[in-house]
Design a protein around this motif. Structure first.
Motif, PDB file in Angstrom:
ATOM      1  N   LEU A  22      35.684   9.220  58.169  1.00  0.00           N
ATOM      2  CA  LEU A  22      35.415   7.955  58.852  1.00  0.00           C
ATOM      3  C   LEU A  22      36.293   6.842  58.292  1.00  0.00           C
ATOM      4  N   ARG A  23      36.515   6.856  56.980  1.00  0.00           N
ATOM      5  CA  ARG A  23      37.390   5.844  56.380  1.00  0.00           C
ATOM      6  C   ARG A  23      38.812   6.009  56.906  1.00  0.00           C
ATOM      7  N   LYS A  24      39.249   7.259  56.988  1.00  0.00           N
ATOM      8  CA  LYS A  24      40.598   7.512  57.521  1.00  0.00           C
ATOM      9  C   LYS A  24      40.703   7.036  58.960  1.00  0.00           C
ATOM     10  N   ALA A  25      39.603   7.120  59.674  1.00  0.00           N
ATOM     11  CA  ALA A  25      39.597   6.689  61.073  1.00  0.00           C
ATOM     12  C   ALA A  25      39.543   5.169  61.171  1.00  0.00           C
ATOM     13  N   GLY A  26      39.560   4.499  60.015  1.00  0.00           N
ATOM     14  CA  GLY A  26      39.651   3.041  60.003  1.00  0.00           C
ATOM     15  C   GLY A  26      38.322   2.322  59.936  1.00  0.00           C
ATOM     16  N   TYR A  27      37.240   3.045  59.680  1.00  0.00           N
ATOM     17  CA  TYR A  27      35.943   2.372  59.567  1.00  0.00           C
ATOM     18  C   TYR A  27      35.786   1.796  58.163  1.00  0.00           C
ATOM     19  N   GLN A  28      35.442   0.526  58.100  1.00  0.00           N
ATOM     20  CA  GLN A  28      35.295  -0.168  56.822  1.00  0.00           C
ATOM     21  C   GLN A  28      33.908   0.096  56.265  1.00  0.00           C
ATOM     22  N   LEU A  29      33.802   1.098  55.408  1.00  0.00           N
ATOM     23  CA  LEU A  29      32.498   1.403  54.825  1.00  0.00           C
ATOM     24  C   LEU A  29      32.442   0.844  53.418  1.00  0.00           C
ATOM     25  N   PRO A  30      31.300   0.274  53.022  1.00  0.00           N
ATOM     26  CA  PRO A  30      31.204  -0.337  51.693  1.00  0.00           C
ATOM     27  C   PRO A  30      31.467   0.695  50.595  1.00  0.00           C
ATOM     28  N   PRO A  31      32.085   0.230  49.469  1.00  0.00           N
ATOM     29  CA  PRO A  31      32.472   1.172  48.416  1.00  0.00           C
ATOM     30  C   PRO A  31      31.285   1.906  47.799  1.00  0.00           C
ATOM     31  N   GLU A  32      30.125   1.244  47.747  1.00  0.00           N
ATOM     32  CA  GLU A  32      28.985   1.881  47.072  1.00  0.00           C
ATOM     33  C   GLU A  32      28.244   2.847  48.010  1.00  0.00           C
ATOM     34  N   PHE A  33      28.826   3.051  49.176  1.00  0.00           N
ATOM     35  CA  PHE A  33      28.211   3.867  50.212  1.00  0.00           C
ATOM     36  C   PHE A  33      27.698   5.214  49.696  1.00  0.00           C
ATOM     37  N   GLU A  34      28.558   5.916  48.952  1.00  0.00           N
ATOM     38  CA  GLU A  34      28.224   7.273  48.521  1.00  0.00           C
ATOM     39  C   GLU A  34      27.114   7.310  47.485  1.00  0.00           C
ATOM     40  N   ASP A  35      27.028   6.222  46.691  1.00  0.00           N
ATOM     41  CA  ASP A  35      26.086   6.267  45.575  1.00  0.00           C
ATOM     42  C   ASP A  35      24.684   5.820  45.970  1.00  0.00           C
ATOM     43  N   SER A  36      24.601   5.242  47.139  1.00  0.00           N
ATOM     44  CA  SER A  36      23.330   4.646  47.523  1.00  0.00           C
ATOM     45  C   SER A  36      22.245   5.706  47.674  1.00  0.00           C
ATOM     46  N   ARG A  37      21.026   5.305  47.341  1.00  0.00           N
ATOM     47  CA  ARG A  37      19.902   6.218  47.557  1.00  0.00           C
ATOM     48  C   ARG A  37      19.126   5.838  48.809  1.00  0.00           C
ATOM     49  N   LYS A  38      19.638   4.839  49.472  1.00  0.00           N
ATOM     50  CA  LYS A  38      18.958   4.403  50.694  1.00  0.00           C
ATOM     51  C   LYS A  38      19.101   5.463  51.781  1.00  0.00           C
ATOM     52  N   LEU A  39      18.139   5.485  52.682  1.00  0.00           N
ATOM     53  CA  LEU A  39      18.202   6.440  53.773  1.00  0.00           C
ATOM     54  C   LEU A  39      18.802   5.817  55.027  1.00  0.00           C
ATOM     55  N   ILE A  40      18.785   4.477  55.053  1.00  0.00           N
ATOM     56  CA  ILE A  40      19.398   3.788  56.187  1.00  0.00           C
ATOM     57  C   ILE A  40      20.395   2.783  55.645  1.00  0.00           C
ATOM     58  N   ILE A  41      21.612   2.855  56.100  1.00  0.00           N
ATOM     59  CA  ILE A  41      22.629   1.904  55.645  1.00  0.00           C
ATOM     60  C   ILE A  41      23.256   1.243  56.866  1.00  0.00           C
ATOM     61  N   ASP A  42      23.129  -0.073  56.950  1.00  0.00           N
ATOM     62  CA  ASP A  42      23.735  -0.793  58.065  1.00  0.00           C
ATOM     63  C   ASP A  42      25.115  -1.286  57.672  1.00  0.00           C
ATOM     64  N   VAL A  43      26.061  -1.118  58.567  1.00  0.00           N
ATOM     65  CA  VAL A  43      27.382  -1.719  58.372  1.00  0.00           C
ATOM     66  C   VAL A  43      27.617  -2.628  59.578  1.00  0.00           C
TER      67      VAL A  43
END
Lengths: 212, 390
Positions: A22-43
């Motif tokens: 998704l990042r390669k496809a140009g979507y700006q995802l927050p850096p802490e995205f992978e580490d989050s324990r949240k089940l819902i992440i809004d961008v």
């Protein structure tokens, strides 16, 4: 919710590769995205809501329409047979479904047993071979089954074959290749067509670039 | 089998409690009113039909049919849809005189669910059939009526996707040559498996132009402009006829002024084998499953009469879900009375009933939890004790 796209992401093995794509496809995802324990992440900048689900459940969320789009392994789609559009082969998380067991063994004649996390796939496969087997559903550590004598064979996903090897098992037959797929809910495919087409096009660009 | 609890129901069967009943009734009557205004006449058919006739004609998967035996040993089915029974009646009775017949129904249909058994196996469909009429105006009328019904029911965010079964079928035949090969490719469309479709196309011995034509089919969705794209990939013949029909349909729909709700999708191929022309599916914003579908079909032929027909069916439960919160006004009044003022209470009740007001008559000594009971009503009158003092 009508101008937001909800994407169901599989937690675990596929997740990082999917995020990278998704990042390669140009979507700006927050850096802490992978580490989050949240089940819902809004961008909100991208108009996307991610829900983080068990890989096996992604297709279920999408079929019911609580997620518009999902990234799911072909193994899940074969097992669950959900009513969703399978739009793209994302060519990530390559592995395959295989029948494995202890080396130089035959299926028990009296009571052939197969242990698996994928009862539908296993049943369909052995039925097509004309064999009637007892399917034993397990939820993990499938390799254990033949070693301790619960079953003669297992049906499981194999990526490098290391787990099989380390447990002294060999592969008998490949059933199907597995990669992750982009799946879409039929109603969302109609009502959020512009957003979904955009996602598909951007992913397609990356995929084409990646094939050299 | 485990012992049943006394309150258990068969899998997939549901009770409709009063509050839900009212909501269903409201939605049903809004849709029914629209159908009647357009001149469609309601009819009923039996719940049980023969497996060999209606069961076989219905195109619902055999495993989804509820079957039972009658005294003579014939297999019966609980009707899995309404189109097949109406086609049966049409062929035997309704089409004796050669003119169009417009029919409507609202009825429960039965389909056993293989997955997640709790999904409804009995659900209500409300719909129409326009029989013995094969103009595109009529196809347009059905689509416009579906839109009008959904709007009347209170739905705003929805879309009708329109396709034509003749197009993909003809395209496949033109390129692949045989019915067998066409069916193999069509299966991927039915399963919505576009990845498998593309893989299958790429594995075939075809020119790259033909491969592109097949792949382009998947992209043919959107507004009027996709019709042009469709023209580019099809050769003359039935396929072109399909596009011309869709073009005409677009004109009809524009004349009805409902084009904002309609989009084309050439990849729609119903799993219902009896569809023969224009087909469509309706989707709403907050429900993941289709609300309704329909199209032109040749089903009546199976019952021995050559007649083309078109129609649609709306699933009332899906429509209710799409509508979200339907808050109904509680307008029932309760008149409590004691024995000595019973007659007075009855007279008041009668008066209210005559005025069309809902009023419950309840002897006060029959209620144990008066506070909780009173809360269920919009208003109350107490006629208790001696005359005159309330």
């Amino acid at each position: 919710m009508n101008n937001m796209l909800t994407i169901a992401m599989p937690k675990g093995r596929i997740f990082e590769e999917a995020v990278e794509l998704l990042r390669k496809a140009g979507y700006q995802l927050p850096p802490e995205f992978e580490d989050s324990r949240k089940l819902i992440i809004d961008v909100p900048e991208e108009g996307i809501r991610f829900i983080l689900a068990k890989p096996m459940d992604v297709a279920t969320y999408v079929e019911h329409g609580v997620a518009d789009v999902g990234i799911a392994g072909k193994d899940v789609l074969l097992e669950e047979e959900r009513d969703v559009y399978e739009l793209l082969d994302l060519k990530i998380s390559y592995c395959y479904l295989a029948v494995a067991g202890l080396p130089n063994t035959k299926m028990n004649e009296v009571a052939p047993r197969v242990a698996t996390k994928y009862p539908n796939i296993a049943e369909a496969y052995f039925r097509e071979q004309g064999e009637q087997v007892e399917i034993i559903k397990l939820n993990g550590s499938i390799e254990l089954a033949p070693i301790i004598g619960l079953s003669d064979r297992i049906v499981d996903i194999v990526s490098t074959g290391r787990t099989l090897k380390e447990n002294g098992l060999v592969e008998y037959k490949r059933i199907a290749n597995v990669t992750s797929r982009l799946i879409v809910n039929p109603a969302s495919y109609r009502l959020k067509d512009a957003m979904i087409d955009q996602l598909v096009n951007r992913l397609n660009d990356v995929l084409r670039g990646g094939i050299k | 089998m485990s012992r049943l609890f006394m309150f258990e129901k068969p899998l997939g069967m549901r009770d409709t409690l009063p509050e839900l009943y009212e909501k269903k009734h409201l939605v049903r009557s809004r849709v029914a009113e629209t159908l009647k205004l357009w001149g469609y006449q309601f009819m009923e058919t039996p719940t049980l039909e023969y497996y060999e006739t209606v069961g076989a004609a219905s195109a619902i998967d055999d495993a989804q049919l509820f079957k039972l035996l009658d005294k003579e040993g014939h297999t019966l089915v609980l009707r899995p849809d309404m189109t097949s029974p109406i086609a049966r009646v049409a062929a035997s009775k309704l089409l004796d005189e050669d003119f169009p017949v417009r029919l409507a129904y609202s009825a429960n249909v039965f389909r056993a669910q293989q997955r997640e058994g709790g999904r409804p196996a009995e659900f209500e469909q409300i719909g129409v059939e326009c029989l013995n009429e094969d103009t595109v105006s009529c196809d347009g009328e059905i689509v416009a009526l579906l839109i009008s019904s959904l709007k009347k029911a209170g739905l705003t965010n929805f879309q009708v996707s329109v396709g034509h079964v003749g197009f993909a079928q003809e395209l496949f035949l033109q390129i692949l040559g045989t019915n067998e090969r066409a069916t193999a490719l069509r299966k991927f469309l039915v399963e919505k498996n576009y990845v498998g479709y593309r893989e299958h196309v790429n594995s075939l011995q075809l020119s790259s132009i033909d491969k592109q034509r097949l792949i382009k089919l998947l992209q043919l969705r959107g507004g009027e402009e996709v019709l042009e794209g469709a023209f580019e990939i099809i050769e003359n013949g039935k396929g072109k006829k399909a596009i011309i029909e869709l073009e005409e349909l677009w004109n009809v729909i524009q004349d009805y002024g409902v084009e904002e709700y309609v989009k084309f999708d050439f990849s729609i191929v119903s799993h219902m084998s009896y569809y023969s022309g224009i087909v469509f599916e309706a989707y709403a914003g907050n429900v993941g499953f289709p609300l309704g579908n329909g199209g032109r079909y040749s089903l009546i032929e199976k019952f021995g009469k050559k007649a083309s027909a078109t129609g649609f069916a709306i699933r009332v439960d899906m429509l209710l879900e799409a509508l979200g919160d339907l808050s109904l006004e509680n307008d029932t009044h309760c008149i409590f009375f004691s024995q000595e003022r019973r007659k007075e209470a009855f007279q008041l009740g009668q008066k209210m009933h005559k005025q069309g007001k809902k009023a419950v008559l309840q002897e006060i000594s029959g209620v144990k939890n008066l506070d909780a009971f009173t809360k269920r009503f919009a208003g109350t009158t107490f006629l208790i004790g001696g005359h005159g003092d309330e």
